[in-house]
Design an enzyme around this catalytic site. Structure first.
Site, PDB file in Angstrom:
ATOM      1  N   GLU A  42       0.824  -1.208   0.000  1.00 48.64           N
ATOM      2  CA  GLU A  42       0.000   0.000   0.000  1.00 48.64           C
ATOM      3  C   GLU A  42       0.855   1.254   0.000  1.00 48.64           C
ATOM      4  OE1 GLU A  42      -2.960   0.181  -0.685  1.00 48.64           O
ATOM      5  OE2 GLU A  42      -3.608  -1.886  -0.444  1.00 48.64           O
ATOM      6  N   TYR A 125      -6.037   6.849   3.993  1.00 48.14           N
ATOM      7  CA  TYR A 125      -6.231   5.783   3.015  1.00 48.14           C
ATOM      8  C   TYR A 125      -5.544   4.492   3.459  1.00 48.14           C
ATOM      9  CZ  TYR A 125      -5.272   2.572  -0.619  1.00 48.14           C
ATOM     10  OH  TYR A 125      -5.148   1.394  -1.293  1.00 48.14           O
ATOM     11  N   ASP A 143      -9.500   6.052  -2.197  1.00 47.85           N
ATOM     12  CA  ASP A 143      -8.362   6.531  -2.980  1.00 47.85           C
ATOM     13  C   ASP A 143      -8.904   7.245  -4.219  1.00 47.85           C
ATOM     14  OD1 ASP A 143      -9.307   4.434  -4.492  1.00 47.85           O
ATOM     15  OD2 ASP A 143      -7.327   3.949  -5.269  1.00 47.85           O
TER      16      ASP A 143
END
Length: 338
Positions: A42, A125, A143
């Site tokens: 991520e 996020y 996102d």
DNA sequence: GAGTCGTGGAG
DNA sequence: TCTCCAAGACT
């Protein structure tokens, strides 16, 4: 059955059939994925395409298989391994985060959104994504893909970035308890491959019956966006100094600011107008052309000058230097070596 | 809230 | 060639 649950089922069915198989995802049917790998992927994927991040993910997990391994790594090794991936504050925060997990959390990632959010380099996020994907917690993962899908689905007339809070509220209305890890990935996969920027592929979309943008006949109109400021241009000089053994003189850049913490070539200031700045050492400097590079908020012309000499630098073999330098300096060094 | 912070592929 | 912008975070 309520409409939201039907919409969710439609998208999750689509995900089962058409979701992308990405190397950092746990194989179908396997137990919960490794939080370390979820977090690492991520962070690498922040503002970065999957194609660009994938080889870096493979290299990092091969070299540092656990968060403890990464926490014990040398700063310079991690920064060099990140070279070329961009947004180098991510690499500094990555190390700080790994060390926080190792030292303050017993080597185990926090399993809540709030706990994750407190870690360096983990924002709204990433905290939501790791909580959902690694720990199975329902979370509102938003996102750029999700923002675009919401803007079209609900025909949001507010332009980005002002629309962000509204789009996040709309996304929250679709979060539920079933398949919490798959939901954000389904939404993001849809945004990346079907509800994509530019011309969406509505013929392949499972959500058209709910989509206000589709109903309008012009789904590509969303998301609306505010006009961006023009990108200014700057110029500077990069000096490629080599010693008698052919090694290249590098410097370590300050931790903060552009390319912070990375090694680089000695350069002048990057000013608006070309400055004939003094070189780092007196030598017989020769022009070697120039390179162009574009950063997020300015573009740069870097004149390259080469010489042979000595001095207090990080003397590095050219191959090692090319591998460890951010792209702008890699271009300049390649020009200087040519 | 607006600026800072990389890179490379797609259209 | 040029614009967009990608699984954003931080100040």
């Amino acid at each position: 059955m309520r409409p939201v649950s039907v919409l969710r089922a439609a998208l999750l069915d689509w995900y089962d059939a058409h979701g992308r198989s990405l190397t950092w995802r746990a194989p179908p049917g396997s137990p919960r994925p490794d939080p370390y790998k979820v977090w690492l992927s991520e962070v690498m994927l922040q503002q970065t395409t999957t194609a660009h991040a994938a080889p870096y993910f493979e290299a990092f997990t091969a070299r540092w298989p656990t968060v403890a391994d990464l926490a014990a790594a040398e700063d310079g090794d991690v920064m060099a391994a990140w070279a070329g991936l961009g947004y180098y504050a991510r690499a500094r925060n990555l190390l700080a985060c790994a060390r926080a997990v190792a030292n303050d959390h017993g080597g185990v990632f926090p399993d809540t959104e709030a706990g994750l959010l407190a870690l360096p380099g983990v924002g709204a996020y990433t905290a939501a994504a790791v909580a959902a994907i690694a720990f199975g917690r329902p979370a509102n993962v938003v996102d750029g893909n999700v923002e675009r899908v919401m803007a079209r689905l609900f025909a949001v007339e507010t332009p980005l970035p002002a629309a962000k809070p509204e789009l996040k509220r709309l996304a929250a209305t679709l979060v539920a308890d079933d398949r919490p890890g798959d939901w954000p990935q389904a939404l993001m996969d849809l945004g990346a491959t079907v509800c994509r920027p530019g011309a969406p592929l509505c013929g392949a979309c499972p959500l058209t019956v709910w989509c206000a943008g589709y109903a309008s006949g012009q789904p590509g109109r969303w998301p609306l966006k505010a006009k961006k400021a023009d990108r200014p241009h700057r110029t500077g000089i990069a000096w490629v100094l080599r010693d008698e053994e052919g090694r290249v003189a590098l410097v370590r850049r300050p931790d903060k600011g552009l390319l912070g913490g990375m090694t680089g070539l000695p350069t002048s200031d990057w000013s608006v107008s070309q400055a004939d700045a003094a070189p780092p050492v007196a030598a017989d400097w020769r022009e070697a052309g120039a390179i162009e590079h574009v950063f997020t908020h300015f573009s740069l012309t870097l004149t390259v000058r080469t010489a042979t000499g000595a001095g207090d630098f990080l003397w590095t073999d050219p191959d090692a230097a090319l591998a460890a330098l951010p792209t702008v300096f890699r271009k300049a060094l390649e020009r200087g070596l040519a």
